[in-house]
Design a protein around this motif. Structure first.
Motif, mmCIF file in Angstrom:
data_model
loop_
_atom_site.group_PDB
_atom_site.id
_atom_site.type_symbol
_atom_site.label_atom_id
_atom_site.label_comp_id
_atom_site.label_asym_id
_atom_site.label_seq_id
_atom_site.Cartn_x
_atom_site.Cartn_y
_atom_site.Cartn_z
ATOM 1 N N ILE A 131 48.040 -19.590 13.754
ATOM 2 C CA ILE A 131 47.953 -18.243 13.531
ATOM 3 C C ILE A 131 47.081 -17.785 12.452
ATOM 4 O O ILE A 131 47.395 -18.142 11.348
ATOM 5 C CB ILE A 131 49.438 -17.659 13.658
ATOM 6 C CG1 ILE A 131 50.007 -18.248 14.816
ATOM 7 C CG2 ILE A 131 49.356 -16.053 13.700
ATOM 8 C CD1 ILE A 131 49.501 -18.055 16.300
ATOM 9 N N SER A 132 46.162 -16.968 12.570
ATOM 10 C CA SER A 132 45.163 -16.439 11.375
ATOM 11 C C SER A 132 46.297 -15.450 10.680
ATOM 12 O O SER A 132 46.914 -14.803 10.968
ATOM 13 C CB SER A 132 44.114 -15.723 11.921
ATOM 14 O OG SER A 132 43.163 -16.546 12.493
ATOM 15 N N THR A 133 45.852 -15.393 9.329
ATOM 16 C CA THR A 133 46.683 -14.655 8.352
ATOM 17 C C THR A 133 45.507 -13.929 7.481
ATOM 18 O O THR A 133 44.168 -14.174 7.701
ATOM 19 C CB THR A 133 47.599 -15.582 7.482
ATOM 20 O OG1 THR A 133 46.433 -16.354 6.530
ATOM 21 C CG2 THR A 133 48.265 -16.305 8.118
ATOM 22 N N ASP A 134 45.826 -13.183 6.572
ATOM 23 C CA ASP A 134 44.840 -12.355 5.784
ATOM 24 C C ASP A 134 44.170 -13.258 5.081
ATOM 25 O O ASP A 134 43.055 -13.119 4.547
ATOM 26 C CB ASP A 134 45.591 -11.446 4.774
ATOM 27 C CG ASP A 134 46.120 -10.137 5.492
ATOM 28 O OD1 ASP A 134 45.779 -10.003 6.788
ATOM 29 O OD2 ASP A 134 47.076 -9.461 5.227
ATOM 30 N N LYS A 135 44.865 -14.420 4.583
ATOM 31 C CA LYS A 135 43.963 -15.398 3.731
ATOM 32 C C LYS A 135 43.357 -16.433 4.189
ATOM 33 O O LYS A 135 42.431 -17.031 3.731
ATOM 34 C CB LYS A 135 45.357 -16.059 2.918
ATOM 35 C CG LYS A 135 45.931 -15.233 1.802
ATOM 36 C CD LYS A 135 46.853 -16.009 1.083
ATOM 37 C CE LYS A 135 47.583 -14.811 0.062
ATOM 38 N NZ LYS A 135 48.818 -15.625 -0.873
ATOM 39 N N GLU A 136 43.549 -16.700 5.746
ATOM 40 C CA GLU A 136 43.094 -17.896 6.250
ATOM 41 C C GLU A 136 42.602 -17.378 7.798
ATOM 42 O O GLU A 136 43.552 -17.045 8.610
ATOM 43 C CB GLU A 136 43.680 -19.046 6.219
ATOM 44 C CG GLU A 136 42.778 -20.362 6.906
ATOM 45 C CD GLU A 136 43.600 -21.585 6.859
ATOM 46 O OE1 GLU A 136 42.816 -22.834 7.320
ATOM 47 O OE2 GLU A 136 44.844 -21.422 6.524
ATOM 48 N N THR A 137 41.438 -17.469 8.501
ATOM 49 C CA THR A 137 41.079 -17.285 9.782
ATOM 50 C C THR A 137 40.582 -18.295 10.456
ATOM 51 O O THR A 137 39.919 -19.294 9.853
ATOM 52 C CB THR A 137 40.023 -16.042 9.947
ATOM 53 O OG1 THR A 137 40.686 -14.751 9.231
ATOM 54 C CG2 THR A 137 39.757 -16.040 11.346
ATOM 55 N N LYS A 138 41.299 -18.694 11.688
ATOM 56 C CA LYS A 138 40.969 -19.657 12.517
ATOM 57 C C LYS A 138 40.447 -19.321 13.605
ATOM 58 O O LYS A 138 40.855 -18.248 14.422
ATOM 59 C CB LYS A 138 42.156 -20.643 12.835
ATOM 60 C CG LYS A 138 42.621 -21.384 11.666
ATOM 61 C CD LYS A 138 42.013 -22.673 11.410
ATOM 62 C CE LYS A 138 42.793 -23.647 10.569
ATOM 63 N NZ LYS A 138 42.055 -24.773 9.991
ATOM 64 N N TRP A 139 39.102 -19.707 14.069
ATOM 65 C CA TRP A 139 38.583 -19.190 15.349
ATOM 66 C C TRP A 139 38.951 -20.475 16.536
ATOM 67 O O TRP A 139 38.617 -21.468 16.371
ATOM 68 C CB TRP A 139 36.876 -19.084 15.090
ATOM 69 C CG TRP A 139 36.778 -17.946 14.072
ATOM 70 C CD1 TRP A 139 36.561 -18.011 12.699
ATOM 71 C CD2 TRP A 139 37.016 -16.530 14.294
ATOM 72 N NE1 TRP A 139 36.485 -16.762 12.079
ATOM 73 C CE2 TRP A 139 36.768 -15.806 13.209
ATOM 74 C CE3 TRP A 139 37.372 -15.869 15.611
ATOM 75 C CZ2 TRP A 139 36.664 -14.349 13.053
ATOM 76 C CZ3 TRP A 139 37.429 -14.449 15.468
ATOM 77 C CH2 TRP A 139 36.990 -13.743 14.065
ATOM 78 N N TYR A 140 38.930 -19.712 17.671
ATOM 79 C CA TYR A 140 39.337 -20.624 18.792
ATOM 80 C C TYR A 140 38.565 -20.069 20.063
ATOM 81 O O TYR A 140 38.330 -19.092 20.275
ATOM 82 C CB TYR A 140 40.582 -20.624 19.157
ATOM 83 C CG TYR A 140 41.724 -21.419 18.215
ATOM 84 C CD1 TYR A 140 41.830 -22.739 18.394
ATOM 85 C CD2 TYR A 140 42.290 -20.683 17.263
ATOM 86 C CE1 TYR A 140 42.659 -23.454 17.365
ATOM 87 C CE2 TYR A 140 42.943 -21.309 16.308
ATOM 88 C CZ TYR A 140 43.203 -22.493 16.303
ATOM 89 O OH TYR A 140 44.133 -23.407 15.468
#
Length: 173
Positions: A16-25
């Motif tokens: 799950i993406s957060t304000d600090k880290e984004t994961k793209w799927y």
């Protein structure tokens, strides 16, 4: 691990993406391998060959209690007008209608993976409308249908598929 088309290996439940880290799927339907695609807001989403375009790359925010929001790199958010069977999944630039979904392990016997269900009705899931062909819509249908299961393929894995060597290099040349 779940193996999808092109030899991509999904990592299971998405990070799950957060304000600090984004994961793209890429969100790929297991039946046929096409990916959820939202080119523009205000329209029904479609399915297309997985290419990794901005219309196909999704970040997932939220939690298992309140539901998850799916937003692509173009800024489109998935939603349905209501959590009722036969609703078509659309895209908008802001949270509209039912824009929270749950991600649950599929009960389908043909494919493994997950089903995406609208908050308020976990008896139905996102479904390849009319089967696994390209350019189909995505609607809500009965949980467990063979056209429901999806896998989440992290973009970094998809992006590097062309760079993976099939023949191992010798330890010494």
């Amino acid at each position: 691990l779940v193996t999808g088309i092109y030899g991509a290996t999904a990592q299971g439940f998405p990070t799950i993406s957060t304000d600090k880290e984004t994961k793209w799927y890429l969100i790929q339907f297991m039946n046929g391998g096409n990916a959820i695609t939202a080119e523009s807001a205000g329209a029904q989403i479609t399915t297309a060959t997985a290419t990794g375009s901005d219309a196909q790359l999704w970040r997932i925010t939220g939690d298992a209690t309140n539901g998850y929001t799916f937003t692509n790199k173009k800024g489109n958010i998935l939603y349905v007008s209501s959590a009722a069977k036969n609703q078509m999944v659309k895209a908008a630039t802001s949270e509209t209608g039912v824009s929270k979904f749950f991600i649950n392990t599929t009960t389908n016997g043909t494919y493994s993976g997950y089903e995406i269900q609208p908050k308020g009705n976990t008896g139905i899931s996102m479904n390849l409308w009319g089967g696994p062909s390209e350019n189909r819509g995505v609607g809500l249908w009965d949980k467990g249908d063979q056209n429901n299961p999806v896998q989440f393929v992290e973009y970094s894995v998809f992006e590097n598929l062309g760079n993976i060597s099939i023949i191992p290099y010798p330890a010494e040349l």
